[in-house]
Design an enzyme around this catalytic site. Structure first.
Site, short mmCIF file in Angstrom:
data_model
loop_
_atom_site.label_atom_id
_atom_site.label_comp_id
_atom_site.label_asym_id
_atom_site.label_seq_id
_atom_site.Cartn_x
_atom_site.Cartn_y
_atom_site.Cartn_z
N LYS A 186 6.97 -11.60 -28.41
CA LYS A 186 8.17 -12.55 -28.31
C LYS A 186 9.29 -12.04 -29.23
O LYS A 186 8.32 -12.18 -30.33
CB LYS A 186 7.11 -13.66 -28.59
CG LYS A 186 6.80 -14.13 -27.14
CD LYS A 186 6.40 -15.43 -26.90
CE LYS A 186 4.94 -16.05 -26.27
NZ LYS A 186 6.11 -16.19 -24.93
N ASP B 170 -0.39 -22.94 -27.05
CA ASP B 170 -0.18 -22.30 -25.89
C ASP B 170 -1.47 -23.14 -25.12
O ASP B 170 -2.05 -22.41 -24.04
CB ASP B 170 -0.12 -20.81 -25.61
CG ASP B 170 0.50 -20.39 -24.50
OD1 ASP B 170 0.81 -21.44 -23.01
OD2 ASP B 170 0.42 -19.15 -23.91
N ARG C 227 -1.12 -16.07 -16.45
CA ARG C 227 -1.42 -16.01 -14.93
C ARG C 227 -2.19 -15.22 -14.47
O ARG C 227 -3.49 -15.75 -14.07
CB ARG C 227 -0.21 -16.14 -14.27
CG ARG C 227 0.30 -15.20 -14.58
CD ARG C 227 1.86 -14.33 -14.09
NE ARG C 227 2.49 -15.00 -14.90
CZ ARG C 227 3.63 -14.98 -14.44
NH1 ARG C 227 4.44 -14.55 -13.69
NH2 ARG C 227 4.53 -15.75 -14.91
N1 BES Z 1 3.32 -19.28 -22.59
C1 BES Z 1 4.40 -19.15 -22.57
C2 BES Z 1 5.12 -19.68 -21.35
C3 BES Z 1 6.02 -20.91 -22.78
C4 BES Z 1 7.23 -20.45 -22.66
C5 BES Z 1 5.46 -22.34 -23.06
C6 BES Z 1 7.51 -21.27 -24.09
C7 BES Z 1 5.38 -22.98 -23.60
C8 BES Z 1 7.09 -22.61 -24.12
C9 BES Z 1 3.53 -17.71 -21.60
O1 BES Z 1 2.74 -17.31 -21.72
C10 BES Z 1 4.59 -17.00 -20.79
O2 BES Z 1 5.26 -16.17 -22.46
N2 BES Z 1 5.57 -16.66 -19.75
C11 BES Z 1 6.55 -16.03 -19.93
C12 BES Z 1 6.69 -15.31 -18.92
C13 BES Z 1 7.59 -13.67 -18.30
C14 BES Z 1 6.91 -12.85 -19.06
C15 BES Z 1 7.91 -14.04 -16.68
C16 BES Z 1 8.10 -16.69 -20.08
O3 BES Z 1 7.96 -17.79 -19.36
O4 BES Z 1 8.60 -15.98 -20.76
ZN ZN Z 2 1.79 -18.11 -22.88
MN MN Z 3 3.31 -15.43 -23.10
#
Ligand code: BES
Ligand code: ZN
Ligand code: MN
Length: 498
Positions: free
Chosen positions: A277, A288, A351
């Site tokens: 990230k 999370d 997921r």
């Molecule tokens: N934990 C994150 C989602 C998230 C983002 C929660 C911001 C709270 C605040 C999740 O694991 C994630 O990183 N999702 C990605 C999925 C993508 C790579 C398809 C996302 O939403 O960017």
């Molecule tokens: Zn996550």
């Molecule tokens: Mn993630």
């Protein structure tokens, strides 16, 4: 905070550091006739001069010989709802009039609610919602703050006078005594930084809930391998912290009754893994595991209430880190159900752990219902802002029950579709499914991915990514962890067992 309801006591006899008196806008009656002359005179004065008019969330402090009196504006009587009452309560309890100044005890008169029959016929009384908002707003996370030298005492007891004799008052007290503390419990877990809330510590916390009706079983990496949960394990490979797959059984109902399965995403830190990230905002990824924290809060509250249902909570806890042994984009893993997954983005890890958690719950428990709560997608807040949980599922009746619970608790859910066409978005060239869809529909394709592991058990997915953590203060929820999900699901479970 201890909450007491007392009957048949006059306003002048009540001993409390602060007396809270709610007024609707332009109230002309005299519910507070039992006050001493001095206080009555002061109130008449501020009302006559319109210094205080009773507008929604307006506050005025009066000092009298007998103590402090806070006048609270409810706004127009006909506009009052449970939520507006929570907001007023929140405003009062967070105000400087109740904080500090050695205010240890407060009394709230509910006489006006009774006289104006406010919220008659609702699930709880008007005073209940007022107090609920108040108690929720009083939450503070002080674990990492050095105690201040002259830290003022905080409110210890709240006495409610002239509460309505509604049939529900025992239920209301139980809610305030068990569910609201369970919300605070969940908030504490989520607010705790990841280095102090590792999978191991989360597992220890789960074990602390063990009891006569609560059995906690922790699967380590070896056990998870034996179960074939390679999708879950793939997320933990880059981390030095051992994964802990947490399973909690609560038996309050008949032995043979299939449980409600509560599955909580429990990534104790999500760096994104090798699909790292950006630095900006990464610190927030301690939250999370908010789904898992809510699941623990629900078990805690359900067991304290001895609900006569069976529950199983599954928390697939792990970090998602970019270590030398981390899962690489392009790797393929096999989940507990036998489905193979091509991992194209290691940041879509939620997921992956949920697929195995759902599969595990079905394999070992044949649950009546599966509810998963997960901070699953950034796309959730793109779609809904920070106002609602995104809800998707395979069973309309179940989702209707959650909508009902949502209306009652104001933990709002908003249903999004699970069109079969989304299946195409997740087609992998080399495996059964891939773990990301395209650029569009991120919220719904994540849910669709989960549906592929549910088969036909009634299931609902709650994406709490945009509601589990508040960046700024809400009317009665301070910024930080919100504990969302605990009140919603407890309301659902209480309705279900009725
Ligand atoms: N934990 C994150 C989602 C998230 C983002 C929660 C911001 C709270 C605040 C999740 O694991 C994630 O990183 N999702 C990605 C999925 C993508 C790579 C398809 C996302 O939403 O960017
Ligand atoms: Zn996550
Ligand atoms: Mn993630």
């Amino acid at each position: 905070m201890e909450i007491r309801i007392v009957e048949n006591i006059s306003l002048t006899d009540i001993k409390a550091d602060v007396l809270i008196l709610p007024f609707t806008e332009d109230y002309k009656g005299s519910v507070y006739a039992g006050l001493d002359d001095e206080t009555a005179g002061l109130i008449k004065h501020v009302l006559d001069t319109k210094e205080f008019t009773g507008k929604h969330t307006e506050l005025t402090l009066l000092h009298t010989k007998t103590g402090r009196v806070v006048l609270v504006g409810l706004g127009k009587a006909e506009q009052l709802t449970a939520e507006r009452l929570r907001r007023v309560g929140g405003k009062v309890f967070i105000s400087k009039y109740l904080k500090g100044h050695e205010v240890i005890s407060a009394a709230l008169s509910a006489a006006i609610f009774k006289e104006l029959r406010i919220l008659d016929g609702a699930q709880h009384s008007a005073a209940f919602y007022f107090v609920e908002g108040g108690v929720l707003s009083s939450y503070e996370f002080r674990r990492y703050k050095r105690p201040e030298k002259d830290q003022p005492q905080s409110l210890k007891t709240l006495t409610v006078l002239d509460a309505a004799q509604s049939d529900n008052s025992a239920d209301s007290m139980k809610w305030l005594d068990t569910v609201i503390p369970a919300v605070s419990f969940a908030r504490d877990l989520v607010n705790t930084p990841s280095s102090d809330m590792t999978p191991t510590i989360l597992a220890e916390t789960a074990k602390s809930l063990s009891g006569k009706l609560v059995k906690v079983n922790i699967l380590d990496a070896w056990d998870a391998k034996k179960e074939g949960m390679w999708s879950y394990l793939s997320v933990s490979k880059g981390s030095a912290e051992p994964p802990k797959f947490i399973v909690i059984e609560y038996y309050g109902g008949p032995v043979k009754m299939p449980p409600v399965a509560i599955i909580g995403k429990s990534i104790t830190f999500d760096s994104g893994g090798l699909s790292l990230k950006p630095a900006d905002g990464m610190e927030k990824m301690k939250y999370d595991m908010a789904g898992g924290a809510a699941a623990l809060g629900i078990i805690k509250a359900a067991s304290e209430l001895s609900l006569d249902i069976n529950l199983v909570a599954v928390l697939p806890a792990t970090e998602n880190m970019p270590g030398g042994n981390a899962t690489r984009p392009g790797d393929v893993v096999t989940a507990i159900t036998g489905k193979t997954i091509e991992i194209l983005n290691t940041d879509a890890e939620g997921r992956l752990v949920l697929a195995d958690a759902i599969g595990y719950a079905i394999k070992h428990y044949k649950p009546a219902v599966i509810i998963d709560m997960a901070t699953l997608t950034g796309a959730c807040s793109i779609a809904l802002g920070n106002e609602a949980i995104a809800m998707m599922g395979n069973n309309e009746a179940l989702m209707d029950e959650l909508k009902k619970a949502s209306k009652e608790t104001y933990e709002r859910v908003w249903q999004m579709p699970l069109y079969e066409e989304y299946k195409d978005y997740l087609k992998s060239d080399i495996a059964d499914i891939k773990n990301i869809g395209g650029r569009t529909g991120g919220l719904v394709t994540a849910a669709y991915f989960l549906s592929e592991f549910v088969t036909d058990t009634p299931w609902v997915h709650l994406d709490i990514a945009s509601t589990a953590f508040a960046d700024k203060d809400k009317p009665y929820i301070r910024k930080g962890a919100t504990g969302i999900g605990v009140r919603l699901i407890m309301n659902y479970l209480l309705n279900r067992h009725d």
